[in-house]
Scaffold this active site. Structure first.
Site, PDB file in Angstrom:
ATOM      1  N   CYS A 235       0.840  -1.200   0.000  1.00 35.11           N
ATOM      2  CA  CYS A 235       0.000   0.000   0.000  1.00 35.11           C
ATOM      3  C   CYS A 235       0.873   1.247   0.000  1.00 35.11           C
ATOM      4  O   CYS A 235       1.647   1.470   0.928  1.00 35.11           O
ATOM      5  CB  CYS A 235      -0.927   0.027   1.210  1.00 35.11           C
ATOM      6  SG  CYS A 235      -1.962   1.511   1.187  1.00 35.11           S
TER       7      CYS A 235
ATOM      8  N   GLY B 273     -10.429  -3.873 -10.388  1.00 35.00           N
ATOM      9  CA  GLY B 273     -10.459  -2.801  -9.395  1.00 35.00           C
ATOM     10  C   GLY B 273     -11.229  -1.590  -9.870  1.00 35.00           C
ATOM     11  O   GLY B 273     -12.473  -1.575  -9.890  1.00 35.00           O
TER      12      GLY B 273
HETATM   13  C1  LIG Z   1      -9.769   3.652  -4.186  1.00 31.85           C
HETATM   14  C2  LIG Z   1      -8.827   2.494  -4.102  1.00 31.85           C
HETATM   15  C3  LIG Z   1      -8.588   1.873  -2.873  1.00 31.85           C
HETATM   16  C4  LIG Z   1      -7.714   0.796  -2.795  1.00 31.85           C
HETATM   17  N1  LIG Z   1      -7.518   0.170  -1.582  1.00 31.85           N
HETATM   18  C5  LIG Z   1      -6.710  -0.924  -1.517  1.00 31.85           C
HETATM   19  C6  LIG Z   1      -6.529  -1.652  -0.295  1.00 31.85           C
HETATM   20  O1  LIG Z   1      -7.107  -1.332   0.710  1.00 31.85           O
HETATM   21  N2  LIG Z   1      -5.686  -2.715  -0.310  1.00 31.85           N
HETATM   22  C7  LIG Z   1      -5.024  -3.114  -1.432  1.00 31.85           C
HETATM   23  O2  LIG Z   1      -4.270  -4.087  -1.400  1.00 31.85           O
HETATM   24  N3  LIG Z   1      -5.192  -2.466  -2.603  1.00 31.85           N
HETATM   25  C8  LIG Z   1      -6.004  -1.386  -2.676  1.00 31.85           C
HETATM   26  N4  LIG Z   1      -6.173  -0.737  -3.880  1.00 31.85           N
HETATM   27  C9  LIG Z   1      -5.458  -1.215  -5.073  1.00 31.85           C
HETATM   28  C10 LIG Z   1      -6.352  -2.108  -5.921  1.00 31.85           C
HETATM   29  O3  LIG Z   1      -6.780  -3.226  -5.207  1.00 31.85           O
HETATM   30  C11 LIG Z   1      -5.587  -2.547  -7.185  1.00 31.85           C
HETATM   31  O4  LIG Z   1      -4.419  -3.230  -6.807  1.00 31.85           O
HETATM   32  C12 LIG Z   1      -5.197  -1.391  -8.061  1.00 31.85           C
HETATM   33  O5  LIG Z   1      -6.202  -0.431  -8.071  1.00 31.85           O
HETATM   34  C13 LIG Z   1      -4.882  -1.816  -9.498  1.00 31.85           C
HETATM   35  O6  LIG Z   1      -5.970  -2.408 -10.120  1.00 31.85           O
HETATM   36  P1  LIG Z   1      -7.029  -1.609 -11.049  1.00 31.85           P
HETATM   37  O7  LIG Z   1      -6.225  -0.849 -12.049  1.00 31.85           O
HETATM   38  O8  LIG Z   1      -7.897  -2.665 -11.646  1.00 31.85           O
HETATM   39  O9  LIG Z   1      -7.760  -0.704 -10.129  1.00 31.85           O
HETATM   40  C14 LIG Z   1      -7.050   0.345  -3.964  1.00 31.85           C
HETATM   41  C15 LIG Z   1      -7.296   0.962  -5.186  1.00 31.85           C
HETATM   42  C16 LIG Z   1      -8.177   2.027  -5.287  1.00 31.85           C
HETATM   43  C17 LIG Z   1      -8.410   2.658  -6.616  1.00 31.85           C
END
Ligand SMILES: Cc1cc2nc3c(=O)[nH]c(=O)nc-3n(C[C@H](O)[C@H](O)[C@H](O)COP(=O)(O)O)c2cc1C
Ligand SMILES: Cc1cc2nc3c(=O)[nH]c(=O)nc-3n(C[C@H](O)[C@H](O)[C@H](O)COP(=O)(O)OP(=O)(O)OC[C@H]3O[C@@H](n4cnc5c(N)ncnc54)[C@H](O)[C@@H]3O)c2cc1C
Ligand SMILES: Cc1cc2nc3c(=O)[nH]c(=O)nc-3n(C[C@H](O)[C@H](O)[C@H](O)COP(=O)(O)OP(=O)(O)OC[C@H]3O[C@@H](n4cnc5c(N)ncnc54)[C@H](O)[C@@H]3O)c2cc1C
Ligand SMILES: Cc1cc2nc3c(=O)[nH]c(=O)nc-3n(C[C@H](O)[C@H](O)[C@H](O)COP(=O)(O)O)c2cc1C
Ligand code: FES
Ligand code: FES
Lengths: 256, 305, 305, 256
Positions: C131, C266
């Site tokens: 994170c 995500g």
């Molecule tokens: C608003 C938001 C909150 C997120 N919170 C977490 C989290 O709490 N724990 C985590 O491992 N990843 C978190 N992520 C990362 C996502 O799980 C993911 O790894 C990342 O967004 C890439 O994937 P995507 O492009 O499909 O969104 C978060 C992403 C976003 C956009």
């Protein structure tokens, strides 16, 4: 040749069928000189996933009306967005790009096109005719719907066609047409544009029969002006840019 | 009148902070039809190596969401050809010409730098220790401190003019590498080079690039680039040149506010060949609107209280 | 009929390879109005820590070209609240619920994992050592091998079920870290978490996020994510779960061809709450069209001759 | 309340001035219940730089016609693209989102709006009137052009206006209007929506005079449904989501 960036206005969008449209674009001033075989890099606005410009051949030029035509085959978001343009819309072009088909040393020429590769052959044919050469066309497609605006080509020269399903002209590929049979073929210069496999058999046939053959290549392009070196093709001189050293090459120069 | 000049020191004075990025602007000549390229703050010409390189096989390019991947692989005709054939044609441009120098070995970097050192109208080089598209050298030099240091150290000995070191974003800690090259006598750092990426055509199941992976550029990478420029500018005292996804004057200003003294424009040149002059004009307008007398006031001007 | 099931081993069997990513799908409940969430292969619930966290100050979000930055900073009510209040509400979903576990210290990770170990209907945890939005711990654990190893090692001792380790893309060599966590007994790895990025408002000269930097997600990062999934899948034997910018079934298939056994979605959930079911359907259609009997055949199916 | 994702059809795009349009959208089936103060997350297609949905308040609802209205202020690419929609275009909405303005315990209410914050007050006023409460409006803007479709509000209740340049109504901000002077104000519940500085002075005034005050907040939103935790606002209970716990809050609950 000097290159320009201009906003053209769409004055007509003629839909030929599900897949093809012809856009007529007008400039608000004199057009510069444009050679047959050259292309434009078209900026596609309002298409969220289309980041780069799209290379499109100059299909036809009308200096008097200050108009050019583009023949567009809708295969992805960029070309589909172009296909949905309406009268009055603007289209930004970087043009004219690339080399061009050469002036043939002969009066007996064959223009072989397939798919949207027929696009540059209309303007080429028209230019040849202006110079006293009446070209023969050999145009191939999957079926009769893929053979588009044949009437335009017929105004310029004799049109021969092949379709894979036999729905018009000779059944098969262009190479199966009588014009491509051995023995006195009646032409000694071929200009070809279309799918690479098609151009390869045409070039092989030409080389075998000692006929000069110029091919117009496609390639994935970013800049279209020789700056990025993304669009290389392999030649006897190594990697050269399709966008500046081409898109037209003598087939014997390529490492095919 | 806004003062747009920027002095990057050791002989590199820019009439404005906008340069064009290596590999995206050819040797400048390609863009001459579109505008007077002497209006630019500088031009970084193509990656140049010790000898002729054919680059990678076709296909070398793939479009991605708001970006592109390239795998050109430093195609160029070598430094001698550059000095003999290209330099004479471009040396009188009234702007700063920097040569982007690459190599597979420390000796190759040294060799190229030594030869460029002899060309009068080249005020500096950009040492590319961050090219992701070559099998040997390239990015490998830019992803660890010791190897980065070895290149700068060797080149510094043979090259007198401005050395700008181009950093790779494909690292855990870019500020650390920036500090290391500063310690070896780099005059400035530029960042970012491309992010290592990949694209696949699901239908044919094949990679879209002949080299499978390639370098990602364009607006998609801008947030990462901006972050790295900010991190680096806090870690070093030498000027930082920011790039990565700049499409507009606003983008360029963001990089300066984050800490860049100047910027480079890459991929955007492909979409709008006039972009660099538009960015220069836009920066000037912004300065006027915000009563900024000298563009240097923007550098590091982000407010974070 | 295409067999869509995927067995990620150690108790984690998916009815199809599509999960939703942590922090983007709440606890699943938020999406119940839109579709039957038991159709999902799995749901990774929000990042959960040892105790209540308020997360970062507002503003926490900025839009970027084909992407977004977030700086939520692990806002959550802590593992005890989760076990007491939330778990009972969601435990009977007919899909795999994984808890995304975070911490500032190795002990905190251990503590949370131990408590989740007691919840019957949770087949696994996703260890978030990546994170970028917290001051302590978080990404710091995921950017060096020794610190990554220390977390996995401690958690493995107290947690019996499936441990998926979520990797950070903000590293020089992601394959190295993946191998290290595999060596400590991770059952699978998921990647990528967000790329560290930044955005500035040029007019006000202020960062768009309260924390200045934040995590970049969405299609902009897809090429980087795909490359890392490919690199990691060649380096480890445990299953790889791919994510980063998946918007369509084609994107998901690309990740599988690059080496992923399953995927997570995500940011796309925000744009189309129905995206995950559309992706499941699209993968099924693709398999039918390509005469693929089991979706597992796609994994690593990229042709690179 | 159950949330929906639906494609609406634009049946009218009424341009009020340079900056504002009212879109009338129709659904091809019955509308679900929508409360005053709720909003929709609007997907903006064909806007290359608009990745996320845009939150827009429900300006008005006509259940019989299955129509809703959105009042859009064009400030960026997303809202400008919405403003350029034409009759027949589709617009995809996730809705109805958020809580709502409460049912007041009194018959004396004042609805204070500024800028595009007037949007949710029309539907709120209409609903109040249906329940036998005739609201007073106090609407503020920079100049008379910023005060839009006042006639619609006048159908619902008494309309009072302020403009910064004095071109209509009282000169100054809403807080300078006689209705906001101390002494028997004639209302004991304020609903307000508009720029945050405006709402803050209104809330301060209300708190000082023991008037209940509900404010409708804006925030940068990604999901709009409580899933991402991006849109928090600081309250007595710590961070809560503007999109689900709000957008309407009792002013005393906020850490302002
Ligand atoms: C608003 C938001 C909150 C997120 N919170 C977490 C989290 O709490 N724990 C985590 O491992 N990843 C978190 N992520 C990362 C996502 O799980 C993911 O790894 C990342 O967004 C890439 O994937 P995507 O492009 O499909 O969104 C978060 C992403 C976003 C956009
Ligand atoms: C010199 C030149 C002249 C051209 N002339 C014409 C013309 O006159 N009329 C016309 O319709 N098209 C022409 N093309 C092809 C045209 O550029 C592509 O069809 C177009 O870029 C596709 O964009 P898109 O957004 O619609 O599709 P995308 O979504 O980008 O692509 C759809 C599919 O086509 C493939 N593709 C995309 N671009 C190319 C390309 N340049 N070469 C090969 N495959 C590609 C993609 O990999 C993908 O599989 C020409 C190309 C070149 C290089
Ligand atoms: C609950 C809610 C209800 C809303 N109701 C309406 C309405 O009825 N009518 C209306 O016109 N607008 C309304 N808005 C505001 C609207 O969402 C934004 O104007 C819109 O998202 C801007 O998008 P854009 O692409 O046009 O501008 P962008 O290019 O995204 O932004 C332009 C400028 O506005 C700022 N901005 C963008 N979004 C927001 C935001 N959500 N809050 C504050 N500043 C922002 C940006 O930082 C930038 O400076 C509402 C917002 C919320 C949260
Ligand atoms: C086609 C292409 C070729 C490039 N060639 C080089 C190069 O030779 N040397 C170099 O240092 N960077 C090279 N780059 C990287 C750019 O100079 C720049 O660092 C990168 O593209 C990020 O900036 P942008 O997003 O503005 O393009 C190249 C980039 C592209 C797109
Ligand atoms: S497309 Fe850039 S060099 Fe040809
Ligand atoms: S916008 Fe996602 S929680 Fe409010």
């Amino acid at each position: 040749m000097k290159k320009y960036i201009d906003d053209f206005t769409v004055v007509e969008n003629r839909r030929l069928n599900d897949e093809y449209v012809i856009l007529t674009l007008q400039l608000d001033r004199e057009l510069p000189e444009i050679l047959p075989g050259q292309f434009a890099e078209v900026r596609v606005d309002n298409a969220p996933n289309t980041f780069l410009r799209r290379p499109i051949s100059i299909h036809d030029v009308n200096l008097k009306k200050r108009q050019i035509k583009l023949l567009v085959q809708e295969i992805g978001e960029g070309t589909r967005t172009m296909g949905s343009l309406q009268k009055g819309d603007k289209l930004n072009l970087v043009y004219p790009l690339g080399n061009s088909f050469s002036d043939p040393d002969t009066k007996e020429v064959l223009l072989v096109g397939g798919g949207c590769g027929v696009a540059p052959l209309l303007y080429l044919g028209r230019k040849l005719k202006e110079n006293g050469i009446t070209p023969k066309f050999l145009l191939g497609a999957r079926d009769r719907d893929g053979l588009i605006s044949l009437d335009e080509y017929e105004k310029v020269g004799e049109v021969n066609v092949t379709t894979e399903d036999g729905s018009l002209g000779t059944k098969g590929f262009v190479i199966h047409h009588p014009l491509m049979r051995t023995g006195n073929p009646g032409y000694d210069h071929i200009f070809t544009c279309g799918p690479e496999p098609m151009m390869k058999v045409v070039a092989k046939y030409a080389e075998k029969h000692g006929i000069k053959c110029e091919v117009s290549l496609e390639n994935r392009m970013a800049c279209g002006i020789g700056a990025c070196l993304c669009c290389v093709t392999d030649t006897k001189d190594g990697h050269v840019c399709t966008c500046t050293d081409g898109p037209v090459f003598d087939s014997t120069y390529l490492k095919w | 009148m806004v003062d747009l000049t920027v002095d990057l020191k050791n002989g590199l004075k820019l009439k404005n902070p906008v340069m064009t990025a290596s590999g995206t602007f050819g040797y400048g000549e390609e863009y001459e039809d579109f505008f007077d390229i002497s209006r630019l703050g500088g031009i970084i010409v193509k990656g140049t190596t010790g000898s002729h390189r054919e680059g990678n096989p076709y296909p070398r390019m793939a479009e991605t969401p708001h970006g592109m991947l390239n795998a050109v692989g430093l195609q160029n005709k070598g430094v001698d050809y550059f000095a003999r054939e290209i330099y004479p044609r471009i040396k009188d441009y009234n702007t700063n010409l920097l040569v982007n120098v690459s190599g597979s070995t420390v000796e190759e970097y040294e060799d190229v730098a030594r030869k460029i050192n002899e060309l009068e109208n080249i005020p500096g080089i950009e040492l590319n220790i961050s090219c992701p598209n070559v099998k040997e050298g390239g990015m490998a030099f830019g992803t660890s401190c010791p190897s980065a240091v070895s290149v700068i150290n060797a080149v510094r000995k043979v090259y007198d003019n401005h050395i700008m070191v181009k950093l790779s974003p494909n690292v855990t800690n870019v500020a650390e590498i920036a500090s290391a090259v500063e310690g070896e006598g780099a005059d400035s750092v530029s960042l970012i080079n491309t992010l290592l990426g990949m694209a696949i055509d699901a239908e044919s199941r094949r990679p879209l690039l002949s080299t499978i992976t390639g370098g990602l550029s364009g607006p998609a990478v801008k947030p990462v680039a901006l972050r790295m420029v900010w991190q680096v500018s806090q870690a070093v005292k030498i000027p930082v040149v920011g790039l990565g996804g700049i499409m507009t004057a606003t983008d360029a200003i963001e990089f300066m506010l984050a800490g860049a003294s100047a910027v480079q424009i890459g991929t955007a040149n492909f979409i709008d060949p006039l972009v660099s002059v538009k960015v220069i004009k836009g920066i000037e307008d912004y300065c006027e609107r915000h009563s900024v007398n000298s563009v240097t006031e923007l550098t590091g001007g982000m407010i974070t209280d």
